[in-house]
Enzyme design. Structure first.
Site, short mmCIF file in Angstrom:
data_model
loop_
_atom_site.label_atom_id
_atom_site.label_comp_id
_atom_site.label_asym_id
_atom_site.label_seq_id
_atom_site.Cartn_x
_atom_site.Cartn_y
_atom_site.Cartn_z
N LYS A 125 12.14 76.18 -69.69
CA LYS A 125 10.75 76.66 -69.56
C LYS A 125 10.66 77.92 -68.74
O LYS A 125 9.85 78.80 -69.03
CB LYS A 125 9.88 75.57 -68.90
N GLY B 170 12.10 72.53 -61.70
CA GLY B 170 12.92 73.67 -61.28
C GLY B 170 13.03 74.60 -62.46
O GLY B 170 13.72 74.29 -63.43
N HIS B 171 12.30 75.71 -62.42
CA HIS B 171 12.29 76.62 -63.57
C HIS B 171 13.14 77.84 -63.24
O HIS B 171 12.87 78.58 -62.29
CB HIS B 171 10.84 77.01 -63.91
N GLN C 244 8.67 69.28 -66.58
CA GLN C 244 9.39 68.09 -67.10
C GLN C 244 9.35 68.09 -68.65
O GLN C 244 9.31 69.15 -69.24
CB GLN C 244 8.83 66.79 -66.50
N ASP D 247 14.05 70.35 -68.50
CA ASP D 247 15.17 71.30 -68.44
C ASP D 247 15.45 71.95 -69.79
O ASP D 247 16.59 72.26 -70.12
CB ASP D 247 16.45 70.62 -67.92
#
Ligand code: IMP
Length: 429
Positions: free
Chosen positions: A16, A40-41, A225, A13
Site C-alpha cells: 500500500k 507499516g507502509h 491491513q 502488506d
C-alpha cells in the site's frame, strides 16, 4: 469528483505504501480511515526508504493534505515521533498538511501493556499481534470508555476520564495479567505534552473531507491491513480489531458511501501473512524462504519474517466481492522471476466439498485443501518493464489468469519498489 478508496485484498502488506504514494501525486487529500500503528507502509522515493505507521502515505508529496480519520486509533508518542522524523527530512513543512480527527481514539500506555501481556499469557495460541495496543484501544472505544483526541482539550473531563481508566486498568493489570500498575500522574503529564503538540493538527476532519469533495477536490482513502484481517470477514480470531473493507471507509473518514466512486484492491502476486492463523497456500519450505528473501518479506512495523505462499485466488475473489473492487493494483510481480512452474490456488476443498469462496468458521479454515492450477514461469527480470509489451509472455499470462480468476481487471502493475517501476493500465480516479 467522488473519492477513491484503496484497500488490501489479502492479509496486509500488499504494498500500500508504494501505491498510495504513487496515486497521491494526483490527489488533494489522502485520508486514513481505520487502524493505527499496527500498519507499516513502506515507500521508496529516489532510493530513500520511508516507513510510515500512522501518517497517510501522501506525505511525501508536499502540499497534499494528510488526514487521520475518526476510525483510527492513535498513539500520540508514535505520531509525534513520525512527525518529527518527517520534518527533519523537510516534509510536512506546513501544519495544515496534517489533520487529526478529534474523534479518533487515543492509544494509551495501558493499552500497549495489556496487548503484550495477553499475548504472553496466550503462549503458543497467541494471535501474533503487533503489540501496539490496537485491540485494547478498540475494545475501549466499543465499550464507550475510550478517550478521544478531542478530549485532551477538555482538561477537567480528560483528567476524570484518565483517572477512571487508570484505576480500572491497574486493577486488571495487577489481578489478571501479573503486571505492575501504571502511575496516573506520569501518564497525565505525558498527555499534557501531547495536547500542546497535537493542537495545531486537531480538527473536525469529516467536515473537512466532505468540504473538499464538495469543492471538487480529489480524495484518496487509504486502507490498512487487508481483507482477511477484517474483524467481521477475516480469519477470526486471527484478525485485527477494525473493519478493513472499503465499506468502512465511509464511517472511518466521515463521508456518505455514495461519495466513494472507485475501489482499488491492492494485491500481491503471491501471498504473505504475518502473525498466527490459517494460511492455506503457505509454503513452509525452501520456496517460501526464497520468496521471503527475494521479496524482502519482513514486517515493516515489527521486523517479523512474513509467512509466504502461492497466490490464493479464493481470498482475493472474496475481497473483490466484499469491497466491490473496480480494479486491482498488482504488486511484486518481479519477485516471481525464476520460479517455474508457478502455482495458483483456484478453489478450496473442505471435507470433500468444492468451494469458490472462503468458509466462515475457524474450524473449516483449518480443514482446507487448496486446489491448484499450474502456470509456466519466466526467467527474465521485470524491473525495467514499463508497459505490458515489455513483459515476457508467461508473466503477461500469469497476470491475465489472476485477473480472470478473481473477477477484476488489473489497473496498475508494480515491478519494483521505486515509483517509476510501475505499469499503468487503467484509471484510478
Ligand atoms: P493487531 O492489529 O496488532 O491487533 O494484530 C492482529 C493481527 O493482524 C496480527 O496477526 C498482526 O500481525 C496482523 N496485522 C496488523 N496490522 C498489520 C499490517 O499492517 N500488515 C499485516 N498484518 C498486520
Amino acid at each position: 469528483m467522488p473519492a477513491t478508496v484503496v484497500i488490501g485484498t489479502q492479509w496486509g502488506d500488499e504494498g500500500k505504501g508504494k501505491v498510495v504514494d504513487l496515486l497521491a501525486a494526483d490527489a488533494d487529500l489522502v485520508v486514513r480511515f481505520h487502524g493505527g500503528n499496527n500498519a507499516g507502509h513502506t515507500l521508496v522515493v529516489n532510493g530513500e526508504k520511508t516507513v510510515l505507521n500512522l501518517v497517510p502515505a501522501g506525505v511525501l508529496h508536499p502540499g497534499r493534505v494528510c488526514v487521520m480519520g475518526s476510525g483510527m486509533v492513535i498513539d500520540p508518542d508514535v505520531l509525534l515521533g513520525e512527525v518529527d522524523a518527517l520534518r527533519a527530512r523537510g516534509y510536512l513543512a506546513d501544519d495544515r498538511w496534517l489533520r487529526v480527527s478529534e474523534q479518533a481514539h487515543l492509544i494509551m500506555a495501558y493499552h500497549r501493556l495489556i496487548d503484550r501481556a495477553r499475548e504472553r499469557l496466550r503462549g503458543a495460541g497467541n494471535i501474533g499481534t503487533t503489540g501496539r495496543g490496537i485491540g485494547p484501544a478498540y475494545e475501549d472505544k466499543m465499550a464507550r470508555t475510550g478517550i478521544r483526541v478531542g478530549d485532551l482539550f477538555d482538561e477537567e473531563g480528560f483528567r476524570e476520564a484518565l483517572a477512571r481508566n487508570v484505576r480500572e486498568k491497574n486493577g486488571y493489570l495487577e489481578a489478571l495479567l501479573d503486571e505492575r500498575p501504571l502511575s496516573f500522574e506520569e501518564l497525565y503529564s505525558c498527555c499534557e505534552v501531547h495536547r500542546e503538540r497535537l493542537r495545531p493538527f486537531v480538527a473536525d476532519t469529516g467536515a473537512e473531507v466532505r468540504a473538499a469533495l464538495a469543492a471538487g477536490q480529489r480524495v484518496l482513502l487509504e486502507g490498512a491491513q487487508g481483507t482477511m484481517l477484517d474483524i467481521d470477514h477475516g480469519t477470526y480470531p486471527f484478525v485485527t480489531s477494525s473493519n478493513t473493507l472499503a465499506g468502512s471507509a465511509a464511517a472511518g473518514a466521515g463521508l456518505p458511501p455514495r461519495l466513494i466512486g472507485r475501489v482499488i484492491g491492492l494485491t500481491k502476486a503471491y501471498t504473505t501473512r504475518v502473525g498466527s492463523g490459517p494460511f492455506p497456500t503457505e509454503l513452509a519450505n525452501a520456496l517460501g524462504d526464497r520468496l521471503r528473501a527475494d521479496g524482502d518479506e519482513y514486517g515493516a512495523t515489527t521486523g517479523r519474517p512474513r509467512r509466504c505462499g502461492w497466490f490464493d485466488a479464493v481470498v482475493v475473489r472474496n475481497a473483490v466481492a466484499l469491497s466491490g473492487i473496480d480494479g486491482l493494483a498488482l504488486t511484486k510481480l518481479d519477485v516471481l522471476t525464476g520460479i517455474d512452474p508457478l502455482r495458483v490456488c483456484v478453489a478450496y476443498e473442505i471435507d470433500g466439498a468444492h468451494r469458490d469462496m472462503p468458509p466462515g468458521t475457524l474450524r473449516a479454515w483449518t480443514r482446507i485443501r487448496p486446489i491448484y492450477e499450474e502456470l509456466p514461469g519466466w526467467r527474465e527480470s521485470l524491473g525495467q518493464a514499463r508497459s505490458l509489451d515489455d513483459l515476457p509472455g508467461a508473466a503477461r499470462r500469469y497476470v491475465e489468469r489472476l485477473s480472470a480468476l478473481v473477477g477484476a481487471p488489473v489497473v496498475l502493475l508494480s515491478v519494483g519498489p521505486q515509483r517509476d517501476q510501475t505499469i499503468r493500465l487503467g484509471d484510478v480516479f
